[in-house]
Design a protein around this motif. Structure first.
Motif, PDB file in Angstrom:
ATOM      1  N   ARG A   1      36.740 -49.291  13.162  1.00 36.51           N
ATOM      2  CA  ARG A   1      37.891 -49.584  13.519  1.00 36.51           C
ATOM      3  C   ARG A   1      38.834 -48.113  14.561  1.00 36.51           C
TER       4      ARG A   1
ATOM      5  N   CYS B   1      34.926 -45.810  10.980  1.00 35.26           N
ATOM      6  CA  CYS B   1      34.335 -45.989  10.287  1.00 35.26           C
ATOM      7  C   CYS B   1      34.596 -47.279  10.611  1.00 35.26           C
TER       8      CYS B   1
ATOM      9  N   ASP C   1      41.454 -52.026  17.607  1.00 42.16           N
ATOM     10  CA  ASP C   1      42.603 -51.264  17.582  1.00 42.16           C
ATOM     11  C   ASP C   1      43.339 -52.303  16.163  1.00 42.16           C
ATOM     12  N   SER C   2      44.277 -51.696  15.728  1.00 41.46           N
ATOM     13  CA  SER C   2      45.668 -51.669  14.260  1.00 41.46           C
ATOM     14  C   SER C   2      45.500 -53.300  14.415  1.00 41.46           C
ATOM     15  N   GLU C   3      45.755 -53.849  15.387  1.00 35.08           N
ATOM     16  CA  GLU C   3      46.299 -54.975  14.973  1.00 35.08           C
ATOM     17  C   GLU C   3      45.181 -56.252  15.874  1.00 35.08           C
ATOM     18  N   GLY C   4      44.239 -56.175  15.690  1.00 37.44           N
ATOM     19  CA  GLY C   4      43.134 -57.072  15.666  1.00 37.44           C
ATOM     20  C   GLY C   4      42.593 -57.135  17.466  1.00 37.44           C
ATOM     21  N   ASN C   5      43.068 -56.075  18.224  1.00 37.41           N
ATOM     22  CA  ASN C   5      42.707 -56.584  19.420  1.00 37.41           C
ATOM     23  C   ASN C   5      41.138 -55.863  19.147  1.00 37.41           C
TER      24      ASN C   5
ATOM     25  N   ASN D   1      46.118 -42.737  23.158  1.00 35.90           N
ATOM     26  CA  ASN D   1      44.915 -41.998  22.925  1.00 35.90           C
ATOM     27  C   ASN D   1      44.180 -41.646  23.798  1.00 35.90           C
TER      28      ASN D   1
ATOM     29  N   ASP E   1      41.842 -47.014  14.704  1.00 36.09           N
ATOM     30  CA  ASP E   1      43.183 -46.227  13.989  1.00 36.09           C
ATOM     31  C   ASP E   1      42.535 -45.304  13.100  1.00 36.09           C
ATOM     32  N   GLN E   2      41.215 -45.543  12.808  1.00 34.74           N
ATOM     33  CA  GLN E   2      40.775 -44.061  11.651  1.00 34.74           C
ATOM     34  C   GLN E   2      39.408 -44.065  11.809  1.00 34.74           C
TER      35      GLN E   2
ATOM     36  N   CYS F   1      35.174 -52.025  19.190  1.00 37.57           N
ATOM     37  CA  CYS F   1      35.928 -51.912  17.876  1.00 37.57           C
ATOM     38  C   CYS F   1      37.387 -52.582  17.920  1.00 37.57           C
TER      39      CYS F   1
ATOM     40  N   VAL G   1      35.166 -51.766  10.154  1.00 42.42           N
ATOM     41  CA  VAL G   1      36.224 -52.426   9.808  1.00 42.42           C
ATOM     42  C   VAL G   1      35.717 -53.275   9.022  1.00 42.42           C
TER      43      VAL G   1
END
Length: 134
Positions: free
Chosen positions: A127, A111, A34-38, A20, A129-130, A32, A113
């Motif tokens: 986030r 949004c 990411d969805s994996e916590g990075n 993205n 991813d959202q 931020c 975390v």
């Protein structure tokens, strides 16, 4: 990865991450996960998306006015938003909640975390991813 994108001759700072392209149109960096916590930083792009606020009074109580706010586009900001979308289809334009409301479907808001909703601004984690879209 931080990159510079060219939008009609204007160099804009962006982040390419996980397939993205993100552009932060606020005046500050955004921290931020990411969805994996990075941990990922979205740096301020150098472009600010402005909007105008207007209020309509919807009631009054004991001399205190209650209003409904709406947010309207700024013509110069509208132009750069449209140019970014045209030059980079699929780009994620991140802005303030006010900008997200003024440019529905084009600019998104942040949004938190989970667990970072009620912390000091410099401790916030958002986030990647959202996003909020109006």
């Amino acid at each position: 990865m931080e990159v510079m994108i060219n939008v009609n001759g204007k160099e804009i700072k962006a982040v390419e991450y996980a397939g993205n392209m993100y552009v932060n149109t606020t005046m500050h960096n955004i921290n931020c996960f990411d969805s994996e916590g990075n941990f990922v930083i979205l740096p301020a792009s150098g472009v600010r998306v402005d909007a105008r606020s207007s209020q309509v009074e919807v009631g009054k109580k004991n001399g205190v006015a209650f209003v409904k706010s709406s947010f309207d586009v700024d013509e110069a900001s509208q132009k750069i938003v449209d140019e970014m979308i045209e030059a980079f289809p699929g780009i994620i334009i991140v802005g303030s909640i006010i900008a997200a409301q003024a440019y529905p479907g084009k600019v998104c808001g942040l949004c938190s975390v989970p667990g970072y909703e009620r912390v000091a601004p410099n401790e916030k984690r958002m986030r990647l991813d959202q996003f909020i879209m109006y």
